[in-house]
Design a protein around this motif. Structure first.
Motif, PDB file in Angstrom:
ATOM      1  N   SER A  29       5.070  -7.250  39.371  1.00  0.00           N
ATOM      2  CA  SER A  29       4.045  -6.210  39.263  1.00  0.00           C
ATOM      3  C   SER A  29       2.664  -6.777  38.941  1.00  0.00           C
ATOM      4  N   SER A  30       2.574  -8.058  38.633  1.00  0.00           N
ATOM      5  CA  SER A  30       1.278  -8.671  38.339  1.00  0.00           C
ATOM      6  C   SER A  30       0.731  -9.462  39.521  1.00  0.00           C
ATOM      7  N   ARG A  52      -1.815  -4.802  42.688  1.00  0.00           N
ATOM      8  CA  ARG A  52      -0.710  -4.865  41.738  1.00  0.00           C
ATOM      9  C   ARG A  52      -0.069  -3.496  41.484  1.00  0.00           C
ATOM     10  N   SER A  53      -0.873  -2.511  41.337  1.00  0.00           N
ATOM     11  CA  SER A  53      -0.344  -1.178  41.060  1.00  0.00           C
ATOM     12  C   SER A  53       0.018  -0.415  42.333  1.00  0.00           C
ATOM     13  N   GLY A  54      -0.487  -0.898  43.444  1.00  0.00           N
ATOM     14  CA  GLY A  54      -0.298  -0.181  44.702  1.00  0.00           C
ATOM     15  C   GLY A  54      -1.406   0.797  45.017  1.00  0.00           C
ATOM     16  N   ARG A  71       4.589  -0.714  48.034  1.00  0.00           N
ATOM     17  CA  ARG A  71       5.398  -1.571  47.170  1.00  0.00           C
ATOM     18  C   ARG A  71       6.181  -0.724  46.187  1.00  0.00           C
ATOM     19  N   ASP A  72       7.291  -1.281  45.763  1.00  0.00           N
ATOM     20  CA  ASP A  72       8.126  -0.676  44.735  1.00  0.00           C
ATOM     21  C   ASP A  72       8.322  -1.741  43.671  1.00  0.00           C
ATOM     22  N   ASN A  73       7.563  -1.643  42.603  1.00  0.00           N
ATOM     23  CA  ASN A  73       7.626  -2.688  41.573  1.00  0.00           C
ATOM     24  C   ASN A  73       8.962  -2.690  40.836  1.00  0.00           C
ATOM     25  N   ALA A  74       9.637  -1.586  40.810  1.00  0.00           N
ATOM     26  CA  ALA A  74      10.952  -1.533  40.157  1.00  0.00           C
ATOM     27  C   ALA A  74      12.000  -2.298  40.957  1.00  0.00           C
ATOM     28  N   ASN A  76      11.017  -4.876  43.042  1.00  0.00           N
ATOM     29  CA  ASN A  76      10.412  -6.163  43.440  1.00  0.00           C
ATOM     30  C   ASN A  76      10.279  -6.276  44.962  1.00  0.00           C
TER      31      ASN A  76
END
Length: 123
Positions: A29-30, A52-54, A71-74, A76
């Motif tokens: 996420s970074s 980073r946050s989308g 993106r889906d940070n959960a 990856n």
């Protein structure tokens, strides 16, 4: 850090594909994430990137309005949805991760690269 791209294949002009790129590492996420492509006999070129946050996205003029990066940070994972594909979209597509803050359209500013996935668009 490893980036694993998938989803490439053969599609007819006008068709759609969705590429996925899964990354290892806890800092997903970074990272700013980018998609690049390289067609046979041509240099690698920028396709799209996502912050980073989308919240922010960037696109090459050649794909603007046809491709969507998310993106889906959960999970990856970064996605590239490609619509209205054209034969000139044929290329190996690469995902890349940028740790610092730099221009997103230049491949040299990215720190990690995945192996590519081939997209072939037939006319």
């Amino acid at each position: 850090v490893q980036l694993q791209a998938s989803g490439g294949g053969l599609v007819q002009a006008g068709g759609s594909l969705r590429l996925s790129c899964v990354a290892s590492g806890r800092a997903f996420s970074s990272w700013t994430l980018g998609l690049f492509r390289q067609a046979p006999g041509k240099e690698r070129e920028f396709v799209a990137a996502i912050s980073r946050s989308g919240a922010d996205t960037w696109y090459a003029d050649s794909v603007k309005g046809r491709f969507i990066i998310s993106r889906d940070n959960a999970r990856n994972t970064v996605y590239l949805e490609m619509f209205s594909l054209k034969p000139e979209d044929t290329a190996v597509y690469f995902c890349a991760a940028q740790i610092g803050f730099s221009t997103v359209v230049v491949g040299a500013t990215y720190d990690y690269w995945g192996q590519g996935t081939l997209v072939t668009v037939s006319s």
